[in-house]
Design a protein around this motif. Structure first.
Motif, PDB file in Angstrom:
ATOM      1  N   TYR A 221      -8.767  11.328   8.715  1.00  8.28           N
ATOM      2  CA  TYR A 221      -9.399  10.641   7.579  1.00  8.28           C
ATOM      3  C   TYR A 221      -8.379  10.429   6.458  1.00  8.28           C
ATOM      4  O   TYR A 221      -8.340   9.366   5.831  1.00  8.28           O
ATOM      5  CB  TYR A 221     -10.566  11.470   7.032  1.00  8.28           C
ATOM      6  N   LEU A 222      -7.571  11.465   6.187  1.00 11.05           N
ATOM      7  CA  LEU A 222      -6.580  11.371   5.114  1.00 11.05           C
ATOM      8  C   LEU A 222      -5.454  10.411   5.492  1.00 11.05           C
ATOM      9  O   LEU A 222      -4.952   9.666   4.641  1.00 11.05           O
ATOM     10  CB  LEU A 222      -6.007  12.759   4.811  1.00 11.05           C
ATOM     11  N   MET A 223      -5.057  10.431   6.756  1.00 16.60           N
ATOM     12  CA  MET A 223      -3.985   9.536   7.210  1.00 16.60           C
ATOM     13  C   MET A 223      -4.373   8.064   7.040  1.00 16.60           C
ATOM     14  O   MET A 223      -3.519   7.209   6.801  1.00 16.60           O
ATOM     15  CB  MET A 223      -3.673   9.812   8.685  1.00 16.60           C
ATOM     16  N   ASN A 224      -5.675   7.789   7.135  1.00 23.08           N
ATOM     17  CA  ASN A 224      -6.161   6.400   7.068  1.00 23.08           C
ATOM     18  C   ASN A 224      -6.759   6.044   5.719  1.00 23.08           C
ATOM     19  O   ASN A 224      -7.267   4.923   5.543  1.00 23.08           O
ATOM     20  CB  ASN A 224      -7.197   6.151   8.160  1.00 23.08           C
ATOM     21  N   ASN A 225      -6.711   6.955   4.765  1.00 20.34           N
ATOM     22  CA  ASN A 225      -7.405   6.738   3.498  1.00 20.34           C
ATOM     23  C   ASN A 225      -6.692   5.701   2.638  1.00 20.34           C
ATOM     24  O   ASN A 225      -5.487   5.801   2.369  1.00 20.34           O
ATOM     25  CB  ASN A 225      -7.519   8.058   2.740  1.00 20.34           C
ATOM     26  N   ALA A 226      -7.455   4.715   2.168  1.00 23.19           N
ATOM     27  CA  ALA A 226      -6.873   3.611   1.392  1.00 23.19           C
ATOM     28  C   ALA A 226      -6.340   4.092   0.049  1.00 23.19           C
ATOM     29  O   ALA A 226      -5.258   3.660  -0.391  1.00 23.19           O
ATOM     30  CB  ALA A 226      -7.929   2.525   1.185  1.00 23.19           C
ATOM     31  N   ALA A 227      -7.061   4.976  -0.633  1.00 20.31           N
ATOM     32  CA  ALA A 227      -6.617   5.441  -1.948  1.00 20.31           C
ATOM     33  C   ALA A 227      -5.295   6.193  -1.854  1.00 20.31           C
ATOM     34  O   ALA A 227      -4.414   6.049  -2.713  1.00 20.31           O
ATOM     35  CB  ALA A 227      -7.695   6.335  -2.560  1.00 20.31           C
ATOM     36  N   ILE A 228      -5.137   6.975  -0.811  1.00 18.18           N
ATOM     37  CA  ILE A 228      -3.891   7.718  -0.624  1.00 18.18           C
ATOM     38  C   ILE A 228      -2.742   6.763  -0.339  1.00 18.18           C
ATOM     39  O   ILE A 228      -1.658   6.856  -0.932  1.00 18.18           O
ATOM     40  CB  ILE A 228      -4.044   8.752   0.513  1.00 18.18           C
ATOM     41  N   LYS A 239      -0.151  -1.368   4.363  1.00 15.62           N
ATOM     42  CA  LYS A 239       0.725  -1.510   5.523  1.00 15.62           C
ATOM     43  C   LYS A 239       1.456  -0.208   5.882  1.00 15.62           C
ATOM     44  O   LYS A 239       2.176  -0.170   6.878  1.00 15.62           O
ATOM     45  CB  LYS A 239       1.750  -2.614   5.262  1.00 15.62           C
ATOM     46  N   ILE A 240       1.286   0.832   5.067  1.00 13.95           N
ATOM     47  CA  ILE A 240       2.014   2.081   5.309  1.00 13.95           C
ATOM     48  C   ILE A 240       1.519   2.746   6.594  1.00 13.95           C
ATOM     49  O   ILE A 240       0.309   2.847   6.829  1.00 13.95           O
ATOM     50  CB  ILE A 240       1.829   3.061   4.132  1.00 13.95           C
ATOM     51  N   ILE A 241       2.452   3.171   7.424  1.00 16.40           N
ATOM     52  CA  ILE A 241       2.122   3.999   8.581  1.00 16.40           C
ATOM     53  C   ILE A 241       2.633   5.401   8.283  1.00 16.40           C
ATOM     54  O   ILE A 241       3.842   5.652   8.289  1.00 16.40           O
ATOM     55  CB  ILE A 241       2.763   3.447   9.866  1.00 16.40           C
ATOM     56  N   LEU A 242       1.716   6.301   7.974  1.00 14.38           N
ATOM     57  CA  LEU A 242       2.091   7.649   7.549  1.00 14.38           C
ATOM     58  C   LEU A 242       2.445   8.527   8.745  1.00 14.38           C
ATOM     59  O   LEU A 242       1.871   8.387   9.826  1.00 14.38           O
ATOM     60  CB  LEU A 242       0.939   8.302   6.790  1.00 14.38           C
ATOM     61  N   THR A 243       3.355   9.430   8.528  1.00 11.19           N
ATOM     62  CA  THR A 243       3.585  10.525   9.470  1.00 11.19           C
ATOM     63  C   THR A 243       2.907  11.771   8.917  1.00 11.19           C
ATOM     64  O   THR A 243       2.562  11.831   7.729  1.00 11.19           O
ATOM     65  CB  THR A 243       5.085  10.801   9.658  1.00 11.19           C
ATOM     66  N   ASP A 244       2.746  12.755   9.771  1.00  4.73           N
ATOM     67  CA  ASP A 244       2.155  14.015   9.306  1.00  4.73           C
ATOM     68  C   ASP A 244       2.992  14.622   8.189  1.00  4.73           C
ATOM     69  O   ASP A 244       2.459  15.160   7.215  1.00  4.73           O
ATOM     70  CB  ASP A 244       2.046  15.001  10.471  1.00  4.73           C
ATOM     71  N   GLY A 245       4.316  14.549   8.339  1.00  7.26           N
ATOM     72  CA  GLY A 245       5.202  15.098   7.320  1.00  7.26           C
ATOM     73  C   GLY A 245       5.066  14.389   5.992  1.00  7.26           C
ATOM     74  O   GLY A 245       5.074  15.026   4.923  1.00  7.26           O
ATOM     75  N   ASP A 246       4.945  13.044   6.024  1.00  2.09           N
ATOM     76  CA  ASP A 246       4.746  12.272   4.791  1.00  2.09           C
ATOM     77  C   ASP A 246       3.495  12.733   4.059  1.00  2.09           C
ATOM     78  O   ASP A 246       3.512  12.945   2.840  1.00  2.09           O
ATOM     79  CB  ASP A 246       4.600  10.779   5.112  1.00  2.09           C
TER      80      ASP A 246
END
Length: 360
Positions: A221-228, A239-246
């Motif tokens: 949920y957090l990885m896909n959250n728009a506000a974050i 367009k950001i693709i987050l990693t767990d570390g990020d």
């Protein structure tokens, strides 16, 4: 070469085998939050209470008796700890096979002994499962529901409610719904929710939350959250693709909380795969331990450890008793594993639980 199966299959050898394997095991998360302790008997007592902010000392005149202060919100908890026991048998056919292999040479003996010892490892690992499922259950709803034998040996359901008054649930938990639910990744604001919880615990109880627990599903949920994503990059956030570390670094910088993803699973008594910690929840914790995992003294440890000719007992992991017992007619070796275990939760008021989505 040993001449008897009893020289090969004994509790000391099985305990040494298990402890050697455990030296490389990744500990359960709850083992650090609720360290092992030992006590006599079945009764568990502890003191729990809601943390209070410091209250100023009352002024007093000289030569006057001091004003007596009440202890606010402190309750003594007492309950009977559950008992668990399960056994496996080395029968006469297994024993005959082992005796034949003993004549064939050591490698063959080692292979069958390892299989027998692995059976015992399965039982001891099952004992560890019981304590971990208890600890994780407390970190979600302050309750424990388990099945265990009663005094007559009949398996019954046991329930332990550490929040019988409902005070903890009212003050230390929250349920997010609608657009606030984290599963609504377009509208929810998890950072604000975490900061609100952290601020509330600091203001009300003087507790600083520094750690958090959730599963991979909740983490997604957090990885896909728009506000974050938009906060991390206002222009190209979508367009950001987050990693767990990020995400870990971002959350630590924003909230001061380090999150642990806990997906370990176990099989329950019916053989159903289950998670120790459930999806759609987040538990926020302080930096210190929350209670203890108390082990009582099993009947095997209390009565059979010293001087018994037919039984052999060794204790591992503070309070898990491994017993090997000779039987005649039929000639068998019974191996059992037992424990009396229940966590205390002295720091129950120092955690905050958020139900961040409804199960789908």
């Amino acid at each position: 070469m040993p001449k008897s199966i009893y020289e090969l299959v004994n509790s000391q050898a099985m305990a040494a085998y298990w402890e050697e394997l455990q030296s490389n095991r990744i500990p359960y998360l709850g083992e650090g939050l609720f360290p092992n302790q030992k006590k006599l008997g079945l009764k568990l007592e502890w003191i729990k209470g809601y943390n209070q902010l410091p209250v100023a000392l009352m002024p007093s005149a000289f030569d006057a008796k001091p004003t007596l202060r009440d202890r606010i919100g402190v309750t003594e908890m007492s309950t009977k700890m559950p008992f668990f026991r399960e056994a496996m048998r080395i029968g006469e056919e297994d024993r005959q096979q082992l005796l034949m292999l003993m004549d064939a040479g050591k490698p063959y003996v080692d292979s069958i002994i390892t299989r027998i010892f692995d059976d015992v490892k399965t039982l001891v690992d099952g004992a560890l499962v019981q304590s971990e499922r208890m600890r994780m259950s407390l970190l979600v709803d302050g309750k424990i529901a388990i099945s265990a034998p009663n005094d007559s040996g009949v398996v019954v359901d046991y329930s332990y409610d550490y929040d019988a008054s409902g005070t903890w649930k009212a003050k230390n938990t929250v349920t997010l719904a609608g657009q606030d639910a984290w599963s609504d990744t377009a509208n929810s604001n998890p950072i604000a929710d975490i900061l609100d919880a952290k601020r509330e615990m600091s203001v009300k109880y003087g507790v600083t939350l520094t750690r958090g627990i959730m599963t991979t599903k909740t983490w997604t949920y957090l990885m896909n959250n728009a506000a974050i994503k938009n906060d991390m990059n206002v222009v190209e956030g979508a367009k950001i693709i987050l990693t767990d570390g990020d995400l870990q670094r971002y959350l630590l910088a924003k909230t001061g909380i380090t999150f642990v993803i806990y997906d370990k699973m176990y099989k329950d008594e019916a053989g159903v795969d289950k998670q120790f910690y459930p999806d759609d929840y987040v538990t926020l914790l302080p930096a210190y331990t929350l209670g203890n995992t108390w082990y009582g003294t099993t009947p095997e440890e209390a009565d059979l450890m010293n001087g018994n000719v037919d039984a052999n007992v060794t204790v591992v992991n503070t309070g898990i008793a491994i017993l090997t017992k000779k039987e005649s007619l039929p000639v068998n070796v019974i191996t059992s594993v037992s424990e009396i275990v229940l966590p205390s939760f002295e720091r129950m008021s120092d955690i905050y639980v958020m139900k961040v989505a409804s199960a789908v």
